[in-house]
Write an enzyme that holds these catalytic residues in place. Structure first.
Site, PDB file in Angstrom:
ATOM      1  N   LEU A 150      14.743   4.013 103.496  1.00 46.27           N
ATOM      2  CA  LEU A 150      15.930   4.412 102.723  1.00 46.27           C
ATOM      3  C   LEU A 150      15.497   5.136 101.456  1.00 46.27           C
ATOM      4  O   LEU A 150      14.593   4.679 100.761  1.00 46.27           O
ATOM      5  CB  LEU A 150      16.727   3.151 102.330  1.00 46.27           C
ATOM      6  CG  LEU A 150      17.858   3.329 101.315  1.00 46.27           C
ATOM      7  CD1 LEU A 150      19.043   4.074 101.935  1.00 46.27           C
ATOM      8  CD2 LEU A 150      18.336   1.973 100.773  1.00 46.27           C
ATOM      9  N   ASP A 193      31.711   1.016  89.379  1.00 44.42           N
ATOM     10  CA  ASP A 193      32.598   0.914  88.209  1.00 44.42           C
ATOM     11  C   ASP A 193      33.213  -0.483  88.103  1.00 44.42           C
ATOM     12  O   ASP A 193      33.361  -1.184  89.110  1.00 44.42           O
ATOM     13  CB  ASP A 193      33.702   1.979  88.332  1.00 44.42           C
ATOM     14  CG  ASP A 193      34.370   2.266  86.993  1.00 44.42           C
ATOM     15  OD1 ASP A 193      33.811   1.891  85.946  1.00 44.42           O
ATOM     16  OD2 ASP A 193      35.458   2.875  87.009  1.00 44.42           O
ATOM     17  N   HIS A 244      27.375  -5.947  83.276  1.00 43.66           N
ATOM     18  CA  HIS A 244      26.300  -5.070  83.769  1.00 43.66           C
ATOM     19  C   HIS A 244      25.192  -5.901  84.414  1.00 43.66           C
ATOM     20  O   HIS A 244      24.665  -5.533  85.466  1.00 43.66           O
ATOM     21  CB  HIS A 244      25.724  -4.232  82.626  1.00 43.66           C
ATOM     22  CG  HIS A 244      26.718  -3.294  82.006  1.00 43.66           C
ATOM     23  ND1 HIS A 244      27.560  -2.512  82.764  1.00 43.66           N
ATOM     24  CD2 HIS A 244      27.019  -3.014  80.709  1.00 43.66           C
ATOM     25  CE1 HIS A 244      28.330  -1.786  81.956  1.00 43.66           C
ATOM     26  NE2 HIS A 244      28.023  -2.079  80.703  1.00 43.66           N
TER      27      HIS A 244
HETATM   28  C1  IPE Z   1      31.370   6.582  85.690  1.00 44.32           C
HETATM   29  O1  IPE Z   1      32.012   5.450  85.236  1.00 44.32           O
HETATM   30  C2  IPE Z   1      29.920   6.496  85.428  1.00 44.32           C
HETATM   31  C3  IPE Z   1      29.192   5.417  86.097  1.00 44.32           C
HETATM   32  C4  IPE Z   1      29.668   4.566  86.973  1.00 44.32           C
HETATM   33  C5  IPE Z   1      27.824   5.320  85.754  1.00 44.32           C
HETATM   34  P1  IPE Z   1      32.810   5.423  83.855  1.00 44.32           P
HETATM   35  O2  IPE Z   1      33.457   4.097  83.772  1.00 44.32           O
HETATM   36  O3  IPE Z   1      31.918   5.811  82.746  1.00 44.32           O
HETATM   37  O4  IPE Z   1      33.859   6.577  84.085  1.00 44.32           O
HETATM   38  P2  IPE Z   1      35.207   6.928  83.304  1.00 44.32           P
HETATM   39  O5  IPE Z   1      34.833   7.190  81.898  1.00 44.32           O
HETATM   40  O6  IPE Z   1      36.132   5.742  83.420  1.00 44.32           O
HETATM   41  O7  IPE Z   1      35.748   8.111  84.021  1.00 44.32           O
HETATM   42  C1  IPE Z   2      30.325   0.783  85.263  1.00 47.85           C
HETATM   43  O1  IPE Z   2      31.159  -0.182  84.710  1.00 47.85           O
HETATM   44  C2  IPE Z   2      28.936   0.785  84.699  1.00 47.85           C
HETATM   45  C3  IPE Z   2      28.627   1.920  83.846  1.00 47.85           C
HETATM   46  C4  IPE Z   2      29.403   2.931  83.576  1.00 47.85           C
HETATM   47  C5  IPE Z   2      27.303   1.918  83.236  1.00 47.85           C
HETATM   48  P1  IPE Z   2      31.948   0.110  83.373  1.00 47.85           P
HETATM   49  O2  IPE Z   2      31.074  -0.303  82.224  1.00 47.85           O
HETATM   50  O3  IPE Z   2      32.462   1.472  83.335  1.00 47.85           O
HETATM   51  O4  IPE Z   2      33.149  -0.945  83.504  1.00 47.85           O
HETATM   52  P2  IPE Z   2      34.660  -0.695  83.105  1.00 47.85           P
HETATM   53  O5  IPE Z   2      35.116   0.541  83.791  1.00 47.85           O
HETATM   54  O6  IPE Z   2      34.710  -0.571  81.622  1.00 47.85           O
HETATM   55  O7  IPE Z   2      35.379  -1.916  83.607  1.00 47.85           O
HETATM   56 MG    MG Z   3      34.200   2.349  83.960  1.00 46.35          MG
END
Ligand code: IPE
Ligand code: IPE
Ligand code: MG
Length: 244
Positions: A130, A19, A36
């Site tokens: 792995l 995240d 990303h």
């Molecule tokens: C959870 O992250 C999903 C992934 C890391 C793929 P999100 O950023 O989407 O989760 P929420 O919405 O903050 O809970």
């Molecule tokens: C996690 O990072 C990646 C995915 C959910 C695909 P986020 O895109 O959720 O990044 P934040 O949480 O908005 O910073």
């Molecule tokens: Mg996120």
């Protein structure tokens, strides 16, 4: 830091909610996709880190069912990034002895993604260092409901009676049937929630949260999490004195 890790107590399975890509990019005045893209390097680092530490299973939450609700350009960018990354990394994975698996509602992924994933999975099918399990279009609630439907169909079909439904049967019908339950779950970027990830399998996992955004996560961060895990007492309902 790798040398501080106790090789006898390596978690068999680590699951990571990657995240913070969006926030990482925003802090740099860039768009979310930039974050990303930089997250891919962190994936490479943790995969290598797991191979070096002797972790046998690594699940990465890459895209949740809920993530389909993000703006269209972000969803499309993520799908394209997935295709190019798998194409670029498949050979390196193979060289490191990594076997690729995917869990989630794969039918909802674009055909190009599915083809790329299928190819990489067959290319790496003989590897044993792995298991790298990508959770894509994944939702734990979806998975539990699918498992329930399969088990109900077996009962209806007379394969086994209701009384035969056990934890073991349930596990066998989850998408993670081939893997042990995660012993350590890491979430980056400071959020303290599970976001529909492996709800059944995480029942007894140790949870580790760090403020580091995913694109900044390196091998050393992984090792720090493993060390932290090794210093915990896993009691599974018992008391300390019973554990010796
Ligand atoms: C959870 O992250 C999903 C992934 C890391 C793929 P999100 O950023 O989407 O989760 P929420 O919405 O903050 O809970
Ligand atoms: C996690 O990072 C990646 C995915 C959910 C695909 P986020 O895109 O959720 O990044 P934040 O949480 O908005 O910073
Ligand atoms: Mg996120």
């Amino acid at each position: 830091m790798l040398e501080l890790i106790n090789k006898e107590k390596i978690p068999k399975h680590i699951a990571i909610i990657m995240d913070g890509n969006g926030r990482w990019a925003k802090e740099r005045g860039k768009d979310r996709l930039f974050g990303h893209q930089h997250g891919v390097l962190s994936v490479r680092e943790v995969v290598e880190g797991c191979v070096e530490a002797g972790v046998k299973n690594l699940t990465l939450y890459a895209f949740s069912t809920e993530n389909w609700n993000r703006p269209e350009n972000e969803v499309q960018g993520l799908m394209e990034l997935l295709v190019t990354t798998i194409r670029k990394e498949a050979e390196t994975l193979s060289k490191n002895g990594v076997r690729l698996y995917v869990i989630g509602d794969l039918e909802s992924l674009p055909q190009a993604c599915r083809n790329e994933l299928d190819e990489a999975m067959s290319l790496t099918a003989g590897n044993t260092n792995l298991n790298l399990i990508l959770a894509l279009s994944y939702s734990a609630k979806w998975e539990i409901i699918e498992a329930t439907k399969k088990i109900a169909a077996c009962v209806k079909n007379g394969d086994f009676p209701i009384e035969a439904i056990t934890d073991e049967i349930f596990k066998q019908n989850l998408t993670t049937a081939n893997f042990p339950d995660p012993e350590l779950m890491i979430r980056t970027s400071g959020e303290h929630r599970i976001s529909n990830f492996l709800l059944y399998q995480l029942a007894y996992a140790e949870l580790y949260f760090t403020h580091t955004h995913w694109p900044d996560f390196r091998k050393e961060n992984l090792y720090e999490a493993i060390l932290n895990y090794q210093n915990r007492e896993r009691r599974f309902g018992k008391i300390s004195e019973q554990l010796i």
